[in-house]
Scaffold this motif. Sequence first.
Motif, mmCIF file in Angstrom:
data_model
loop_
_atom_site.group_PDB
_atom_site.id
_atom_site.type_symbol
_atom_site.label_atom_id
_atom_site.label_comp_id
_atom_site.label_asym_id
_atom_site.label_seq_id
_atom_site.Cartn_x
_atom_site.Cartn_y
_atom_site.Cartn_z
ATOM 1 N N GLN A 136 0.864 -1.184 0.000
ATOM 2 C CA GLN A 136 0.000 0.000 0.000
ATOM 3 C C GLN A 136 0.898 1.231 0.000
ATOM 4 O O GLN A 136 1.411 1.619 1.032
ATOM 5 C CB GLN A 136 -0.900 -0.031 1.253
ATOM 6 C CG GLN A 136 -1.849 1.108 1.379
ATOM 7 C CD GLN A 136 -3.120 0.910 0.571
ATOM 8 O OE1 GLN A 136 -3.324 -0.088 -0.089
ATOM 9 N NE2 GLN A 136 -3.979 1.887 0.622
ATOM 10 N N GLU A 137 1.112 1.805 -1.166
ATOM 11 C CA GLU A 137 2.040 2.926 -1.284
ATOM 12 C C GLU A 137 1.350 4.252 -1.556
ATOM 13 O O GLU A 137 1.975 5.293 -1.522
ATOM 14 C CB GLU A 137 3.038 2.632 -2.410
ATOM 15 C CG GLU A 137 3.829 1.361 -2.178
ATOM 16 C CD GLU A 137 4.641 0.962 -3.391
ATOM 17 O OE1 GLU A 137 4.918 1.827 -4.241
ATOM 18 O OE2 GLU A 137 4.975 -0.232 -3.492
ATOM 19 N N GLY A 138 0.082 4.207 -1.883
ATOM 20 C CA GLY A 138 -0.628 5.420 -2.280
ATOM 21 C C GLY A 138 -0.643 5.534 -3.797
ATOM 22 O O GLY A 138 0.056 4.811 -4.512
ATOM 23 N N THR B 38 -8.769 4.464 3.769
ATOM 24 C CA THR B 38 -8.351 5.751 3.223
ATOM 25 C C THR B 38 -7.482 5.553 1.992
ATOM 26 O O THR B 38 -6.571 4.733 1.986
ATOM 27 C CB THR B 38 -7.571 6.548 4.285
ATOM 28 O OG1 THR B 38 -8.398 6.691 5.434
ATOM 29 C CG2 THR B 38 -7.164 7.914 3.774
ATOM 30 N N ARG B 39 -7.755 6.325 0.968
ATOM 31 C CA ARG B 39 -6.923 6.331 -0.243
ATOM 32 C C ARG B 39 -6.048 7.579 -0.201
ATOM 33 O O ARG B 39 -6.537 8.676 0.027
ATOM 34 C CB ARG B 39 -7.800 6.340 -1.486
ATOM 35 C CG ARG B 39 -8.627 5.082 -1.594
ATOM 36 C CD ARG B 39 -9.173 4.920 -2.999
ATOM 37 N NE ARG B 39 -9.991 3.740 -3.096
ATOM 38 C CZ ARG B 39 -9.529 2.539 -3.406
ATOM 39 N NH1 ARG B 39 -8.255 2.377 -3.641
ATOM 40 N NH2 ARG B 39 -10.328 1.505 -3.469
ATOM 41 N N PHE B 40 -4.770 7.377 -0.433
ATOM 42 C CA PHE B 40 -3.815 8.475 -0.423
ATOM 43 C C PHE B 40 -3.303 8.727 -1.834
ATOM 44 O O PHE B 40 -3.202 7.797 -2.635
ATOM 45 C CB PHE B 40 -2.625 8.138 0.488
ATOM 46 C CG PHE B 40 -2.989 8.140 1.945
ATOM 47 C CD1 PHE B 40 -3.002 9.315 2.673
ATOM 48 C CD2 PHE B 40 -3.325 6.958 2.584
ATOM 49 C CE1 PHE B 40 -3.343 9.315 4.008
ATOM 50 C CE2 PHE B 40 -3.668 6.945 3.925
ATOM 51 C CZ PHE B 40 -3.678 8.131 4.637
ATOM 52 N N PRO B 41 -2.920 9.969 -2.141
ATOM 53 C CA PRO B 41 -2.306 10.246 -3.447
ATOM 54 C C PRO B 41 -0.921 9.615 -3.509
ATOM 55 O O PRO B 41 -0.373 9.184 -2.489
ATOM 56 C CB PRO B 41 -2.220 11.784 -3.465
ATOM 57 C CG PRO B 41 -2.196 12.185 -2.034
ATOM 58 C CD PRO B 41 -3.017 11.155 -1.299
ATOM 59 N N ASP B 42 -0.358 9.575 -4.711
ATOM 60 C CA ASP B 42 0.993 9.026 -4.814
ATOM 61 C C ASP B 42 1.967 9.940 -4.083
ATOM 62 O O ASP B 42 1.705 11.117 -3.855
ATOM 63 C CB ASP B 42 1.401 8.790 -6.267
ATOM 64 C CG ASP B 42 1.497 10.073 -7.068
ATOM 65 O OD1 ASP B 42 2.386 10.890 -6.765
ATOM 66 O OD2 ASP B 42 0.682 10.251 -7.986
ATOM 67 N N MET B 43 3.092 9.376 -3.710
ATOM 68 C CA MET B 43 4.035 10.094 -2.855
ATOM 69 C C MET B 43 4.688 11.279 -3.565
ATOM 70 O O MET B 43 5.047 12.260 -2.924
ATOM 71 C CB MET B 43 5.099 9.136 -2.310
ATOM 72 C CG MET B 43 4.508 8.060 -1.394
ATOM 73 S SD MET B 43 3.599 8.721 0.024
ATOM 74 C CE MET B 43 1.897 8.512 -0.503
ATOM 75 N N ALA B 44 4.832 11.227 -4.894
ATOM 76 C CA ALA B 44 5.374 12.379 -5.623
ATOM 77 C C ALA B 44 4.447 13.577 -5.455
ATOM 78 O O ALA B 44 4.902 14.712 -5.248
ATOM 79 C CB ALA B 44 5.562 12.044 -7.092
ATOM 80 N N CYS B 45 3.149 13.340 -5.514
ATOM 81 C CA CYS B 45 2.164 14.406 -5.327
ATOM 82 C C CYS B 45 2.238 14.968 -3.906
ATOM 83 O O CYS B 45 2.208 16.181 -3.704
ATOM 84 C CB CYS B 45 0.766 13.869 -5.629
ATOM 85 S SG CYS B 45 -0.531 15.100 -5.469
ATOM 86 N N VAL B 46 2.346 14.082 -2.932
ATOM 87 C CA VAL B 46 2.466 14.533 -1.541
ATOM 88 C C VAL B 46 3.725 15.376 -1.377
ATOM 89 O O VAL B 46 3.700 16.436 -0.750
ATOM 90 C CB VAL B 46 2.479 13.327 -0.569
ATOM 91 C CG1 VAL B 46 2.810 13.766 0.853
ATOM 92 C CG2 VAL B 46 1.138 12.605 -0.596
ATOM 93 N N GLU C 128 3.241 12.646 8.184
ATOM 94 C CA GLU C 128 2.011 12.012 8.657
ATOM 95 C C GLU C 128 1.526 10.930 7.690
ATOM 96 O O GLU C 128 1.130 9.843 8.119
ATOM 97 C CB GLU C 128 0.917 13.042 8.904
ATOM 98 C CG GLU C 128 1.183 13.897 10.129
ATOM 99 C CD GLU C 128 0.064 14.879 10.419
ATOM 100 O OE1 GLU C 128 -1.103 14.523 10.208
ATOM 101 O OE2 GLU C 128 0.384 15.989 10.848
ATOM 102 N N VAL C 129 1.549 11.223 6.398
ATOM 103 C CA VAL C 129 1.137 10.216 5.409
ATOM 104 C C VAL C 129 2.077 9.023 5.487
ATOM 105 O O VAL C 129 1.631 7.864 5.474
ATOM 106 C CB VAL C 129 1.100 10.816 3.981
ATOM 107 C CG1 VAL C 129 0.940 9.732 2.930
ATOM 108 C CG2 VAL C 129 -0.022 11.841 3.868
ATOM 109 N N GLY C 130 3.359 9.258 5.575
ATOM 110 C CA GLY C 130 4.338 8.165 5.692
ATOM 111 C C GLY C 130 4.129 7.339 6.954
ATOM 112 O O GLY C 130 4.237 6.121 6.929
#
Length: 131
Positions: free
Chosen positions: A93-95, A106-114, A125-127
Amino acid sequence: PRGCSHMYFTSCPDEMIDKSVRLLKHKRPEAQLVVGFEGEVVPQELKRLDEEWGLGGFILFKRNLKDPEQIFDLTDTLMKMGKDVPPFIGVDQEGGCVTRLPEPYTRFPDMACVGQNGTVSMAYEVGAILG
């Protein structure tokens, strides 16, 4: 659904991780394997392998995860495996497009976007949530 209050994939208690790491250091190398499998239930051949050799943990993918109740049942079965060492259970689960847990998780955006659009504290917090 049954058991949902215990279903959110949070980090393991430190003492459980410490015990697992101590025990794994003294076990056979195969007991340190983390494996994936097909389907929404643990295959019998994987159960037999675990009974004979012991496995270190399991990685779950979209193919394994249907809904909260099924995930609860699956992780309950997996937690009873691992012989005398509690198994690690992880989710890929990486986003972004690597989102394996179904709704209502919960669905998270990709980490580049974050990283590009968020603050350092939001990225932290997302990490922390994703692991």
